[in-house]
Design an enzyme around this catalytic site. Sequence first.
Site, PDB file in Angstrom:
ATOM      1  N   ASN A   1      50.196  91.632 -14.118  1.00  0.00           N
ATOM      2  CA  ASN A   1      51.083  90.532 -13.717  1.00  0.00           C
ATOM      3  C   ASN A   1      50.670  89.311 -14.530  1.00  0.00           C
ATOM      4  O   ASN A   1      49.641  88.702 -14.260  1.00  0.00           O
ATOM      5  CB  ASN A   1      50.928  90.276 -12.209  1.00  0.00           C
ATOM      6  CG  ASN A   1      51.696  89.036 -11.766  1.00  0.00           C
ATOM      7  OD1 ASN A   1      52.547  88.518 -12.496  1.00  0.00           O
ATOM      8  ND2 ASN A   1      51.390  88.546 -10.569  1.00  0.00           N
TER       9      ASN A   1
ATOM     10  N   LYS B   1      52.086  86.433 -14.805  1.00  0.00           N
ATOM     11  CA  LYS B   1      52.393  85.121 -14.216  1.00  0.00           C
ATOM     12  C   LYS B   1      52.998  84.205 -15.290  1.00  0.00           C
ATOM     13  O   LYS B   1      53.733  84.670 -16.146  1.00  0.00           O
ATOM     14  CB  LYS B   1      51.136  84.530 -13.571  1.00  0.00           C
ATOM     15  CG  LYS B   1      50.439  85.567 -12.682  1.00  0.00           C
ATOM     16  CD  LYS B   1      49.307  85.021 -11.884  1.00  0.00           C
ATOM     17  CE  LYS B   1      48.714  86.151 -11.040  1.00  0.00           C
ATOM     18  NZ  LYS B   1      47.741  85.697 -10.063  1.00  0.00           N
TER      19      LYS B   1
ATOM     20  N   HIS C   1      55.395  87.992  -4.327  1.00  0.00           N
ATOM     21  CA  HIS C   1      54.016  87.686  -4.718  1.00  0.00           C
ATOM     22  C   HIS C   1      53.546  86.461  -3.930  1.00  0.00           C
ATOM     23  O   HIS C   1      54.328  85.548  -3.666  1.00  0.00           O
ATOM     24  CB  HIS C   1      53.933  87.424  -6.224  1.00  0.00           C
ATOM     25  CG  HIS C   1      52.519  87.318  -6.690  1.00  0.00           C
ATOM     26  ND1 HIS C   1      51.800  86.153  -6.570  1.00  0.00           N
ATOM     27  CD2 HIS C   1      51.671  88.234  -7.231  1.00  0.00           C
ATOM     28  CE1 HIS C   1      50.566  86.362  -7.026  1.00  0.00           C
ATOM     29  NE2 HIS C   1      50.469  87.618  -7.441  1.00  0.00           N
TER      30      HIS C   1
ATOM     31  N   GLU D   1      52.015  83.897  -4.705  1.00  0.00           N
ATOM     32  CA  GLU D   1      52.284  82.588  -5.328  1.00  0.00           C
ATOM     33  C   GLU D   1      53.731  82.175  -5.121  1.00  0.00           C
ATOM     34  O   GLU D   1      54.037  80.985  -5.003  1.00  0.00           O
ATOM     35  CB  GLU D   1      51.914  82.651  -6.818  1.00  0.00           C
ATOM     36  CG  GLU D   1      50.395  82.648  -7.007  1.00  0.00           C
ATOM     37  CD  GLU D   1      49.904  83.442  -8.205  1.00  0.00           C
ATOM     38  OE1 GLU D   1      50.698  83.713  -9.119  1.00  0.00           O
ATOM     39  OE2 GLU D   1      48.718  83.813  -8.215  1.00  0.00           O
TER      40      GLU D   1
ATOM     41  N   GLU E   1      47.721  92.585  -1.655  1.00  0.00           N
ATOM     42  CA  GLU E   1      46.943  91.565  -2.350  1.00  0.00           C
ATOM     43  C   GLU E   1      46.489  90.489  -1.360  1.00  0.00           C
ATOM     44  O   GLU E   1      47.257  89.585  -1.021  1.00  0.00           O
ATOM     45  CB  GLU E   1      47.798  90.897  -3.439  1.00  0.00           C
ATOM     46  CG  GLU E   1      48.272  91.849  -4.515  1.00  0.00           C
ATOM     47  CD  GLU E   1      48.595  91.106  -5.803  1.00  0.00           C
ATOM     48  OE1 GLU E   1      48.017  91.452  -6.829  1.00  0.00           O
ATOM     49  OE2 GLU E   1      49.399  90.156  -5.766  1.00  0.00           O
TER      50      GLU E   1
ATOM     51  N   GLY F   1      42.765  85.584  -8.142  1.00  0.00           N
ATOM     52  CA  GLY F   1      42.329  84.579  -9.107  1.00  0.00           C
ATOM     53  C   GLY F   1      41.068  83.848  -8.688  1.00  0.00           C
ATOM     54  O   GLY F   1      40.692  82.843  -9.282  1.00  0.00           O
TER      55      GLY F   1
ATOM     56  N   SER G   1      41.624  89.905  -8.177  1.00  0.00           N
ATOM     57  CA  SER G   1      40.375  89.908  -8.942  1.00  0.00           C
ATOM     58  C   SER G   1      39.938  91.306  -9.370  1.00  0.00           C
ATOM     59  O   SER G   1      38.741  91.601  -9.401  1.00  0.00           O
ATOM     60  CB  SER G   1      39.266  89.194  -8.167  1.00  0.00           C
ATOM     61  OG  SER G   1      39.594  87.833  -7.987  1.00  0.00           O
TER      62      SER G   1
END
Length: 250
Positions: free
Chosen positions: A9, A11, A95, A97, A167, A173, A212
């Site tokens: 991904n 991003k 996702h 985010e 996730e 991250g 991660s």
Amino acid sequence: MRRKLLFGNWKMNKTRLEAAEFANQGEYLLQLAKKADIDIGVAPTFLSLDVIKHTCPALRLAAQNVHYASKGAFTGEISIPMLQEIGISTVIIGHSERRQYFAETNLTCQKKIDALLENNMCPLYCVGETLDEFEHSITKDVIHEQISVGLANVKPADANKLIIAYEPVWSIGTGKNASKEIAQDICHYIRSLLKDKYGDIADEIQILYGGSVKPENVHDYLLMPDVDGALIGGASLSVDSFRQLIENVH
Ligand code: PGA
């Protein structure tokens, strides 16, 4: 038998030129993946989808988002027909985010998933709890809600088009991984929810872990019986790191 899948991904990273540079090595990565008997793919920005498609047609691609309407007054959005026109059939939905910064909810995810399946496309649906929810031990309640609302209208005949990614938000991250035991426990829980809804088809649905994932830990996660692969952000950006991820799966 479910195949293992590593999906990058990207991003909001990589210009079209940078994406093309990566895709120039795509065939090399695909050969390594074939040797390891796994599948790989990447989700670049909308702008780079066609660049990668032309440079390395065999590399599986996903968009990072889509609107549920087929067209209309939705400034800044991209529709399903637009993705279909350039041959894209997989889309990441929900996702964390998108949920955190763009107000995406389980209900908007549901609409997007319904629209994708109506168009015979493949939703890669992300679920996962925040740090606060993790610390309050309500991970499974959160996942239950995300699965039951997001997949509310998905019929058994379409269920095998789904990919789910677990996730935990606190691990994305941050370098703070969920343990492989947590990943297995929640991926197993997700599969049990899918079994309740779809019966044996649940055994065909790929469930990925994300957060991660790095070359150093990918092996541990993929050893877990209900973890069928990984959704990888930072460590999927360079060809070298992607190569190491593939090589370290086994
Ligand atoms: P990360 O991102 O691997 O950089 O933690 C994962 C993701 O957001 O899908």
